[in-house]
Design an enzyme around this catalytic site. Structure first.
Site, PDB file in Angstrom:
ATOM      1  N   PHE A 124      44.698  44.356  60.143  1.00  0.00           N
ATOM      2  CA  PHE A 124      44.057  43.588  61.242  1.00  0.00           C
ATOM      3  C   PHE A 124      42.419  43.891  61.229  1.00  0.00           C
ATOM      4  O   PHE A 124      41.867  44.173  62.144  1.00  0.00           O
ATOM      5  CB  PHE A 124      44.507  43.692  62.661  1.00  0.00           C
ATOM      6  CG  PHE A 124      44.226  42.746  63.473  1.00  0.00           C
ATOM      7  CD1 PHE A 124      44.374  41.396  63.380  1.00  0.00           C
ATOM      8  CD2 PHE A 124      43.496  43.000  64.850  1.00  0.00           C
ATOM      9  CE1 PHE A 124      44.281  40.434  64.192  1.00  0.00           C
ATOM     10  CE2 PHE A 124      43.129  41.958  65.548  1.00  0.00           C
ATOM     11  CZ  PHE A 124      43.450  40.639  65.406  1.00  0.00           C
ATOM     12  N   GLU A 158      45.036  32.484  47.488  1.00  0.00           N
ATOM     13  CA  GLU A 158      43.602  31.869  47.478  1.00  0.00           C
ATOM     14  C   GLU A 158      42.528  32.794  47.951  1.00  0.00           C
ATOM     15  O   GLU A 158      41.590  32.604  46.980  1.00  0.00           O
ATOM     16  CB  GLU A 158      43.781  30.335  48.447  1.00  0.00           C
ATOM     17  CG  GLU A 158      42.453  29.721  48.105  1.00  0.00           C
ATOM     18  CD  GLU A 158      42.290  29.168  46.791  1.00  0.00           C
ATOM     19  OE1 GLU A 158      43.182  28.136  46.691  1.00  0.00           O
ATOM     20  OE2 GLU A 158      41.423  29.485  46.050  1.00  0.00           O
ATOM     21  N   VAL A 211      40.317  35.018  45.221  1.00  0.00           N
ATOM     22  CA  VAL A 211      38.973  34.380  44.136  1.00  0.00           C
ATOM     23  C   VAL A 211      38.161  33.459  45.136  1.00  0.00           C
ATOM     24  O   VAL A 211      38.714  32.613  45.581  1.00  0.00           O
ATOM     25  CB  VAL A 211      39.512  33.722  42.798  1.00  0.00           C
ATOM     26  CG1 VAL A 211      38.532  33.378  42.088  1.00  0.00           C
ATOM     27  CG2 VAL A 211      40.640  35.040  42.014  1.00  0.00           C
ATOM     28  N   GLY A 235      27.624  43.283  54.077  1.00  0.00           N
ATOM     29  CA  GLY A 235      28.963  43.183  53.964  1.00  0.00           C
ATOM     30  C   GLY A 235      29.550  42.519  52.912  1.00  0.00           C
ATOM     31  O   GLY A 235      30.727  42.275  52.752  1.00  0.00           O
ATOM     32  N   GLU A 267      32.019  45.786  47.962  1.00  0.00           N
ATOM     33  CA  GLU A 267      33.252  46.658  47.948  1.00  0.00           C
ATOM     34  C   GLU A 267      32.908  47.799  48.783  1.00  0.00           C
ATOM     35  O   GLU A 267      31.926  48.230  48.640  1.00  0.00           O
ATOM     36  CB  GLU A 267      34.034  46.800  46.790  1.00  0.00           C
ATOM     37  CG  GLU A 267      34.308  45.403  46.091  1.00  0.00           C
ATOM     38  CD  GLU A 267      35.564  44.764  46.769  1.00  0.00           C
ATOM     39  OE1 GLU A 267      36.515  45.299  47.128  1.00  0.00           O
ATOM     40  OE2 GLU A 267      35.341  43.460  47.163  1.00  0.00           O
ATOM     41  N   ASP A 282      35.266  44.374  39.930  1.00  0.00           N
ATOM     42  CA  ASP A 282      35.661  43.342  40.899  1.00  0.00           C
ATOM     43  C   ASP A 282      35.843  41.883  40.208  1.00  0.00           C
ATOM     44  O   ASP A 282      36.954  41.202  40.275  1.00  0.00           O
ATOM     45  CB  ASP A 282      34.906  42.981  42.132  1.00  0.00           C
ATOM     46  CG  ASP A 282      35.142  41.879  43.135  1.00  0.00           C
ATOM     47  OD1 ASP A 282      36.070  42.201  43.851  1.00  0.00           O
ATOM     48  OD2 ASP A 282      34.448  41.044  42.991  1.00  0.00           O
ATOM     49  N   LYS A 297      39.150  39.423  39.078  1.00  0.00           N
ATOM     50  CA  LYS A 297      39.464  38.011  39.487  1.00  0.00           C
ATOM     51  C   LYS A 297      39.671  37.170  38.188  1.00  0.00           C
ATOM     52  O   LYS A 297      40.427  36.058  38.368  1.00  0.00           O
ATOM     53  CB  LYS A 297      38.106  37.415  40.202  1.00  0.00           C
ATOM     54  CG  LYS A 297      37.782  38.184  41.714  1.00  0.00           C
ATOM     55  CD  LYS A 297      36.568  37.950  42.156  1.00  0.00           C
ATOM     56  CE  LYS A 297      36.523  38.501  43.530  1.00  0.00           C
ATOM     57  NZ  LYS A 297      35.315  38.722  44.271  1.00  0.00           N
ATOM     58  N   GLY A 308      33.262  37.051  52.937  1.00  0.00           N
ATOM     59  CA  GLY A 308      32.875  36.829  54.620  1.00  0.00           C
ATOM     60  C   GLY A 308      34.227  36.910  55.159  1.00  0.00           C
ATOM     61  O   GLY A 308      35.337  36.503  54.824  1.00  0.00           O
TER      62      GLY A 308
HETATM   63  N1  HSE Z   1      32.514  42.507  46.755  1.00  0.00           N
HETATM   64  C1  HSE Z   1      33.273  41.214  46.538  1.00  0.00           C
HETATM   65  C2  HSE Z   1      31.931  40.366  46.148  1.00  0.00           C
HETATM   66  C3  HSE Z   1      33.800  40.551  47.909  1.00  0.00           C
HETATM   67  O1  HSE Z   1      31.042  40.897  46.309  1.00  0.00           O
HETATM   68  O2  HSE Z   1      32.162  39.413  45.654  1.00  0.00           O
HETATM   69  C4  HSE Z   1      34.803  39.506  47.679  1.00  0.00           C
HETATM   70  O3  HSE Z   1      35.959  39.491  46.792  1.00  0.00           O
END
Ligand code: HSE
Length: 347
Positions: A12, A156, A159, A213, A216, A227, A231, A328
């Site tokens: 959460f 979903e 990615v 934000g 990662e 990352d 994906k 986000g």
């Molecule tokens: N750290 C990833 C990015 C977050 O910057 O795209 C979303 O997967």
């Protein structure tokens, strides 16, 4: 007639709270427009504790309690409320139709999320994920298991967050053969490259991406391309029949790019982008993540900041490009909602 669809949330944090906010804001509208009411019956979070109430928890109260005390167990005591179940007990014992797996994931092992998904399937429950780990590491195994158990497996949000990259390819482009996928799948690196073009240093732009934000927990995953590679593997295995591992991706990050490199591209009417690519070669699916100088006329050149984009090359339509948010709170919460709606509506 309204269908009640019960969900158990494992985790959460940001995404879970984003989904709860969406359910507070849109619960009535979803019921009117889609005939579905989503009911959060259980939450188990490693740090915030756990709750289970078979008749449903109030999302507005959940959000208020977490904001005020950080502890789910401060939820008002009432009959039928259980506390203290761990994640696996929550999955096994709750009356949820769908387990929403949004806990922290170890990107090396995919655990504990892989075990959570398996437990959901073994107990006849669907699973919706935004964690990349289980899908990047174990998609084929988990998809087979879901099919054998007659339950749904949706992801979903792994990615491009709620931007429907997977759904577009699977549903809207149904009947098309995808021969190549090319995209900007990491917001942090795209933000850094955009800021560097405006004159900011790599280090300052990364710090800013962390503050906003996007990055990662360990931003090495972003800047070294892990990352985006995860994906790319998801898109390769889910949409192009691949059986790739993250280690199979030919991967280079952006950490070696300097302001001088960015300036040189700019002077030549070009722009650096971290491009993820998936294609077929000699009957096998291949993937790469590479910093690439693209001309300003390239469809991905204008995608700036933390925005993501993907271009599907298809046999019947040619290139189809989708541009949208890649990260986000509400954006990823929406990804979960989209998956839940499809499951509840039997799509
Ligand atoms: N750290 C990833 C990015 C977050 O910057 O795209 C979303 O997967």
């Amino acid at each position: 007639m309204t269908i009640i669809h019960r969900i158990a949330m494992i985790g959460f944090g940001t995404v879970g709270q984003g989904l709860a906010e969406i359910l507070v804001e849109k619960g009535d509208l979803l019921e009117q427009q889609h005939g579905v009411r989503f009911q959060i019956v259980a939450i188990s979070d490693l740090l915030k504790g756990s709750l289970y109430q078979a008749t449903g928890l109030d999302p507005a109260v959940l959000l208020e309690v977490v904001r005020r005390t950080g502890k789910l167990e401060d939820y008002p005591v009432n009959r039928g409320l259980f506390t203290g179940l761990d994640s696996l007990e929550t999955i096994r014992r709750s009356n949820a139709d769908t387990v929403v797996e949004i806990s922290w994931t170890d990107v090396q092992t995919g655990q504990p999320a892989i075990d959570h998904v398996k437990a959901a399937f073994e107990n006849g429950k669907n699973a919706v994920l935004t964690n990349k780990g289980p899908v990047a590491l174990a998609y084929n195994e988990l998809a087979e298991m879901a099919a054998a158990e007659g339950v749904q497996f949706r992801f979903e949000g792994t990615v491009m967050s709620g931007t429907p990259a997977i759904r577009l390819a699977q549903r809207a482009l149904a009947g098309c053969q995808i021969s190549q996928i090319q995209g900007i799948l990491n917001g942090t690196t795209n933000y850094i490259l955009t800021q560097m073009e405006a004159g900011q240093s790599y280090a300052d732009a990364l710090t800013e991406a962390q503050r906003l934000g996007y990055a990662e927990a360990d931003p090495t995953a972003d800047v070294e391309g892990w990352d985006a590679a995860g994906k790319a593997v998801i898109l390769a295995n889910v949409l192009m029949g691949g059986d790739l591992k993250v280690a199979d991706v030919d991967r280079t990050g952006i950490s070696a790019l300097t302001l001088a490199d960015v300036e040189a591209a700019k002077a030549a009417g070009e722009r650096w982008k971290l491009i993820a690519k998936v294609w077929q070669a000699a009957g096998t699916t291949r993937a790469s993540v590479t910093p690439t100088r693209v001309p300003l006329s390239h469809p991905l050149a204008g995608v700036g900041g933390a925005v993501n984009a993907v271009t599907y090359t298809t046999d019947l339509l040619g290139d189809v490009t989708l541009v949208g948010p890649g990260a986000g709170k509400m954006e990823t919460g929406y990804a979960v909602l989209g998956d839940l709606l499809e499951i509840a509506e039997g799509k």
